[in-house]
Design a protein around this motif. Structure first.
Motif, short mmCIF file in Angstrom:
data_model
loop_
_atom_site.label_atom_id
_atom_site.label_comp_id
_atom_site.label_asym_id
_atom_site.label_seq_id
_atom_site.Cartn_x
_atom_site.Cartn_y
_atom_site.Cartn_z
N VAL A 14 0.79 -1.19 -0.19
CA VAL A 14 0.04 -0.01 0.13
C VAL A 14 0.97 1.23 -0.11
CG1 VAL A 14 -1.70 1.38 1.55
CG2 VAL A 14 -1.98 -1.02 1.11
N ASN A 18 1.03 4.19 -2.77
CA ASN A 18 0.65 5.75 -2.45
C ASN A 18 1.96 6.61 -2.73
OD1 ASN A 18 -1.65 4.95 -1.42
ND2 ASN A 18 -1.23 5.00 0.67
N CYS A 61 -2.30 7.04 -6.32
CA CYS A 61 -3.07 6.46 -5.32
C CYS A 61 -2.96 7.10 -4.08
CB CYS A 61 -2.71 5.05 -5.16
SG CYS A 61 -2.74 3.85 -6.75
N TRP A 63 -4.31 5.46 -0.71
CA TRP A 63 -5.38 4.43 0.07
C TRP A 63 -4.79 4.64 1.26
CZ3 TRP A 63 -3.60 -0.64 -3.29
CH2 TRP A 63 -3.83 -0.45 -4.46
N ARG A 79 -10.43 -0.55 3.60
CA ARG A 79 -9.80 0.58 3.27
C ARG A 79 -10.71 1.55 2.37
NH1 ARG A 79 -7.21 -3.45 0.25
NH2 ARG A 79 -7.48 -2.27 -1.94
N THR A 80 -10.09 2.68 2.18
CA THR A 80 -10.52 3.56 1.37
C THR A 80 -9.57 3.92 0.34
OG1 THR A 80 -12.22 4.83 3.04
CG2 THR A 80 -11.68 6.06 0.76
N ASP A 81 -9.79 3.36 -1.04
CA ASP A 81 -8.77 3.59 -2.02
C ASP A 81 -9.24 4.81 -2.79
OD1 ASP A 81 -7.73 1.31 -1.26
OD2 ASP A 81 -7.80 0.31 -3.24
N ARG A 82 -8.54 5.78 -2.72
CA ARG A 82 -8.43 7.17 -3.58
C ARG A 82 -7.66 7.02 -4.58
NH1 ARG A 82 -7.48 13.13 -2.93
NH2 ARG A 82 -9.32 13.88 -3.61
N ILE A 83 -8.04 6.91 -5.62
CA ILE A 83 -7.18 6.67 -7.08
C ILE A 83 -7.59 8.24 -8.10
CG2 ILE A 83 -7.08 4.33 -6.90
CD1 ILE A 83 -9.16 4.10 -9.01
N ASP A 91 -13.02 8.10 -4.86
CA ASP A 91 -12.86 7.39 -3.40
C ASP A 91 -13.77 6.05 -3.62
OD1 ASP A 91 -13.13 10.61 -1.91
OD2 ASP A 91 -11.22 9.28 -2.36
N ASP A 110 -10.52 -7.72 -3.95
CA ASP A 110 -11.15 -6.60 -3.27
C ASP A 110 -12.64 -6.57 -3.67
OD1 ASP A 110 -8.88 -5.22 -2.49
OD2 ASP A 110 -8.57 -3.92 -4.11
#
Length: 132
Positions: A14, A18, A61, A63, A79-83, A91, A110
Protein backbone atom coordinates in the motif's frame (compact mmCIF):
# COMPACT_ATOMS: atom_id res chain seq x y z
CA UNK A 1 5.71 -16.19 8.15
CA UNK A 2 3.98 -14.91 11.22
CA UNK A 3 1.07 -12.46 11.19
CA UNK A 4 3.15 -9.30 11.75
CA UNK A 5 5.34 -10.14 8.75
CA UNK A 6 2.30 -10.82 6.55
CA UNK A 7 0.71 -7.53 7.59
CA UNK A 8 4.00 -5.77 6.85
CA UNK A 9 3.95 -7.10 3.25
CA UNK A 10 0.51 -5.55 2.70
CA UNK A 11 1.51 -2.30 4.38
CA UNK A 12 4.63 -2.09 2.16
CA UNK A 13 2.48 -2.76 -0.90
CA UNK A 14 0.00 0.00 0.00
CA UNK A 15 2.82 2.43 0.87
CA UNK A 16 4.53 1.78 -2.49
CA UNK A 17 1.27 2.36 -4.37
CA UNK A 18 0.69 5.58 -2.41
CA UNK A 19 4.19 6.85 -3.25
CA UNK A 20 3.80 6.10 -6.95
CA UNK A 21 6.43 3.36 -6.71
CA UNK A 22 4.32 0.99 -8.79
CA UNK A 23 7.25 -1.23 -9.82
CA UNK A 24 8.15 -1.69 -6.14
CA UNK A 25 4.52 -2.59 -5.37
CA UNK A 26 4.31 -5.03 -8.29
CA UNK A 27 7.52 -6.73 -7.10
CA UNK A 28 5.61 -7.78 -3.94
CA UNK A 29 3.10 -9.68 -6.10
CA UNK A 30 3.93 -13.29 -6.99
CA UNK A 31 4.58 -13.98 -10.67
CA UNK A 32 1.57 -16.34 -10.76
CA UNK A 33 -0.71 -14.34 -8.42
CA UNK A 34 -4.46 -14.03 -8.77
CA UNK A 35 -6.00 -10.52 -8.70
CA UNK A 36 -9.76 -10.23 -8.40
CA UNK A 37 -11.76 -7.03 -8.24
CA UNK A 38 -15.10 -8.56 -7.30
CA UNK A 39 -17.53 -8.51 -9.14
CA UNK A 40 -15.28 -8.42 -12.25
CA UNK A 41 -13.43 -11.45 -13.61
CA UNK A 42 -10.10 -12.33 -11.99
CA UNK A 43 -6.77 -11.99 -13.77
CA UNK A 44 -3.73 -14.18 -13.27
CA UNK A 45 -0.08 -13.25 -13.07
CA UNK A 46 1.92 -10.22 -11.96
CA UNK A 47 1.95 -8.78 -15.48
CA UNK A 48 -1.85 -9.11 -15.73
CA UNK A 49 -2.20 -7.19 -12.45
CA UNK A 50 0.02 -4.42 -13.78
CA UNK A 51 -1.83 -4.36 -17.12
CA UNK A 52 -5.20 -4.16 -15.35
CA UNK A 53 -4.15 -1.19 -13.22
CA UNK A 54 -2.58 0.57 -16.20
CA UNK A 55 -5.65 -0.11 -18.38
CA UNK A 56 -7.83 1.49 -15.68
CA UNK A 57 -5.77 4.66 -16.16
CA UNK A 58 -4.68 4.96 -12.53
CA UNK A 59 -2.20 7.86 -12.27
CA UNK A 60 -1.96 8.22 -8.50
CA UNK A 61 -3.11 6.42 -5.35
CA UNK A 62 -3.94 7.57 -1.85
CA UNK A 63 -5.15 4.44 -0.09
CA UNK A 64 -6.10 4.54 3.57
CA UNK A 65 -6.16 1.37 5.66
CA UNK A 66 -8.82 1.79 8.35
CA UNK A 67 -8.47 -1.71 9.83
CA UNK A 68 -6.13 -4.62 9.20
CA UNK A 69 -6.10 -8.19 10.55
CA UNK A 70 -4.32 -11.45 9.74
CA UNK A 71 -5.03 -15.15 10.25
CA UNK A 72 -3.44 -18.18 8.59
CA UNK A 73 -1.55 -16.18 5.98
CA UNK A 74 -4.57 -14.09 4.96
CA UNK A 75 -4.54 -10.34 5.58
CA UNK A 76 -7.88 -8.53 5.60
CA UNK A 77 -8.08 -4.78 5.09
CA UNK A 78 -10.90 -2.29 5.36
CA UNK A 79 -9.75 0.55 3.12
CA UNK A 80 -10.71 3.62 1.22
CA UNK A 81 -8.83 3.57 -2.06
CA UNK A 82 -8.56 7.07 -3.47
CA UNK A 83 -7.28 6.90 -7.03
CA UNK A 84 -6.67 9.57 -9.64
CA UNK A 85 -7.76 8.70 -13.14
CA UNK A 86 -6.90 11.52 -15.51
CA UNK A 87 -7.75 14.68 -13.59
CA UNK A 88 -10.49 13.07 -11.49
CA UNK A 89 -10.12 11.55 -8.01
CA UNK A 90 -12.36 8.61 -7.11
CA UNK A 91 -12.88 7.37 -3.52
CA UNK A 92 -13.73 3.68 -3.28
CA UNK A 93 -14.65 2.15 0.08
CA UNK A 94 -13.75 -1.55 0.01
CA UNK A 95 -12.72 -4.70 1.82
CA UNK A 96 -9.53 -6.31 0.64
CA UNK A 97 -8.06 -9.78 1.07
CA UNK A 98 -4.39 -10.56 0.54
CA UNK A 99 -3.04 -14.10 0.81
CA UNK A 100 0.67 -14.05 1.57
CA UNK A 101 3.10 -16.92 0.89
CA UNK A 102 6.87 -16.69 1.03
CA UNK A 103 6.70 -12.93 1.58
CA UNK A 104 4.72 -12.36 -1.64
CA UNK A 105 1.09 -11.59 -2.40
CA UNK A 106 -0.28 -14.70 -4.10
CA UNK A 107 -3.94 -13.61 -4.03
CA UNK A 108 -5.33 -10.07 -3.98
CA UNK A 109 -9.09 -9.72 -3.89
CA UNK A 110 -11.04 -6.48 -3.37
CA UNK A 111 -14.79 -6.37 -2.72
CA UNK A 112 -16.44 -3.07 -3.61
CA UNK A 113 -19.52 -1.49 -5.17
CA UNK A 114 -18.71 -0.75 -8.83
CA UNK A 115 -21.13 2.20 -8.73
CA UNK A 116 -18.57 3.92 -6.48
CA UNK A 117 -16.22 4.19 -9.46
CA UNK A 118 -18.65 6.20 -11.58
CA UNK A 119 -19.06 9.97 -11.28
CA UNK A 120 -22.23 11.05 -9.56
CA UNK A 121 -24.72 13.16 -11.44
CA UNK A 122 -24.68 16.78 -10.34
CA UNK A 123 -28.05 17.74 -8.94
CA UNK A 124 -29.74 20.94 -7.91
CA UNK A 125 -32.02 21.40 -4.93
CA UNK A 126 -35.24 19.44 -5.42
CA UNK A 127 -33.79 17.07 -8.03
CA UNK A 128 -32.77 13.50 -7.21
CA UNK A 129 -29.69 11.74 -8.43
CA UNK A 130 -30.74 8.57 -10.28
CA UNK A 131 -27.66 6.75 -8.97
CA UNK A 132 -28.77 6.94 -5.34
Amino acid sequence: MHSAANIAVVERFVAAMNHGAFEEAYALIAVDAEYHNVPYAPVFGRQAVQDTIERAGVNECDWTIHHIAEADGVVLTERTDRIRVGERWIDIPLMGLFKIAGGEIVLWRDYFDPAATHPKTVTTQGEHDATR
